[in-house]
Design a protein around this motif. Structure first.
Motif, PDB file in Angstrom:
ATOM      1  N   TYR A   1       7.123   3.149   4.768  1.00 47.42           N
ATOM      2  CA  TYR A   1       8.057   4.070   4.118  1.00 47.42           C
ATOM      3  C   TYR A   1       7.820   5.482   4.643  1.00 47.42           C
ATOM      4  O   TYR A   1       6.786   6.087   4.374  1.00 47.42           O
ATOM      5  CB  TYR A   1       7.879   4.033   2.599  1.00 47.42           C
TER       6      TYR A   1
ATOM      7  N   SER B   1       0.840  -1.186   0.000  1.00 42.95           N
ATOM      8  CA  SER B   1       0.000   0.000   0.000  1.00 42.95           C
ATOM      9  C   SER B   1       0.880   1.242   0.000  1.00 42.95           C
ATOM     10  O   SER B   1       1.904   1.281   0.703  1.00 42.95           O
ATOM     11  CB  SER B   1      -0.911   0.012   1.240  1.00 42.95           C
ATOM     12  N   GLU B   2       0.499   2.228  -0.792  1.00 41.63           N
ATOM     13  CA  GLU B   2       1.270   3.472  -0.838  1.00 41.63           C
ATOM     14  C   GLU B   2       1.261   4.187   0.509  1.00 41.63           C
ATOM     15  O   GLU B   2       2.194   4.906   0.841  1.00 41.63           O
ATOM     16  CB  GLU B   2       0.720   4.398  -1.925  1.00 41.63           C
ATOM     17  N   THR B   3       0.222   3.995   1.285  1.00 42.68           N
ATOM     18  CA  THR B   3       0.103   4.681   2.572  1.00 42.68           C
ATOM     19  C   THR B   3       0.544   3.811   3.745  1.00 42.68           C
ATOM     20  O   THR B   3       1.106   4.306   4.715  1.00 42.68           O
ATOM     21  CB  THR B   3      -1.346   5.151   2.809  1.00 42.68           C
TER      22      THR B   3
END
Length: 346
Positions: A47, A20-22
């Motif tokens: 991240y 997931s980007e979030t």
């Protein structure tokens, strides 16, 4: 090799469960792993590029472990936030070298290079990082065989910090009024902090670094194209000094303007005679003790010619909440270690 793959021994402990980007990447234990299952069934890797946001996420308990910020005072700040914070550090960590480009004036003048060496106080630089850093004498970390101590060197190679001697050497080189050297470094916190401290130490003796701080990728790309007069290099090595000498000082590794060279940014062994004969002797010597003696001779030659200066070693650091038990102590090695035994205890 075929039998290994057929037996499934190439399979990892964890598999990717989601991305997931979030939220980051969630890893789940791989049930078909051939060995012992990891102590923790799921691990989430987030991240967070911004170091301040990462630190705050850890301090709030949102995250159990973070990559440490290799900047002066960071460890002390973390301790102030939470005295129980555990720091896992590799030793010696990265070797930080300062290459002096022998093809660029005034660095082609040995007296200028000696002035730089006398102006640098590696112990002061290391102290800014606390337990993360140790000063270097040569270019081999003190934990490794083949390194030299200041005490075993002849007086003229000890380079005890001496600003007045540095000023006198500059005057002898024709720069009594001072000298300016253009260079650039990376914006990454460890590179920038070290070079800014070096800049101040050199300024005190009349050496001005006209220094730009640039994007990290651009920094490395430009270094590979031989654009830098005084590049700081940060690299991790195993306990094999020969690799340091081959990659940083051999003529075969000299940097080239077309980008096809390697990591010898000083042009040592090409601009002036280097240590290639000694490197060959070390490679051909099967006896460990005799090879170590040759490594020390290489270090002495480098301290005589000063194409490259050892500055500090700097540990790779993980800040860890004490509720996480890794299952073993981190003592040395490269910058990453397995989490197969890690588990929460609270």
């Amino acid at each position: 090799l075929t039998k290994v793959f057929e037996a499934g021994k190439h399979r990892p402990r964890y598999q990717v469960e989601s991305i997931s980007e979030t939220e980051g990447v969630t890893l789940a234990a791989f049930p078909e792993f051939f060995g012992e299952q990891p102590a923790t069934a799921k691990v989430r890797v987030s991240y967070i590029a911004d170091t301040t946001a990462r630190t705050l996420a850890f301090a709030s308990g949102q995250i159990d472990m973070i990559e440490g910020v290799r900047a002066p005072g960071w460890a002390d700040t973390m301790k102030q936030r939470s005295a129980e914070t555990q720091f896992d550090m590799t030793a010696p960590g990265s070797f930080n070298f300062l290459h002096l480009n022998l093809t660029r004036a005034p660095l082609d003048n040995i007296k200028v290079r000696q002035a730089i060496r006398y102006a640098l106080d590696s112990a002061a630089l290391a102290s800014a990082y606390g337990p993360m850093a140790k000063p270097m004498v040569g270019i081999i970390a003190s934990q490794f065989e083949g390194s030299v101590t200041r005490e075993e060197l002849p007086e003229e190679l000890q380079y005890k910090p001496d600003p007045e001697k540095a000023k006198a050497l500059l005057a002898e080189a024709g720069f009594a009024g001072g000298v300016t050297i253009p260079c650039y470094t990376s914006q990454r916190e460890d590179y920038a902090a070290i070079m800014l401290m070096i800049q101040e130490q050199l300024r005190a003796v009349g050496i001005t670094l006209d220094m730009q701080i640039i994007d990290h990728n651009t920094f490395h790309a430009d270094n590979r194209n031989d654009k830098n007069s005084m590049p700081l290099n940060s690299s991790s090595y195993g306990p094999l000094p020969i690799n340091v000498f081959l990659q940083q000082t051999s003529a075969a590794a000299v940097v080239k303007a077309d980008g096809k060279g390697q990591g010898n940014f000083s042009h040592y062994g090409v601009a002036i005679p280097g240590v290639d004969d000694l490197i060959t002797q070390a490679q051909d010597e099967p006896d460990f003790d005799k090879r170590t003696v040759i490594f020390k001779e290489i270090e002495k030659k480098l301290l005589t010619d000063l194409p490259i200066l050892g500055v500090i070693t700097l540990s790779y650091v993980i800040a860890r909440n004490p509720r996480v038990d890794l299952g073993y102590p981190v003592q040395s090695g490269y910058a990453y270690w397995p989490l197969s035994k890690a588990k929460k205890t609270a």
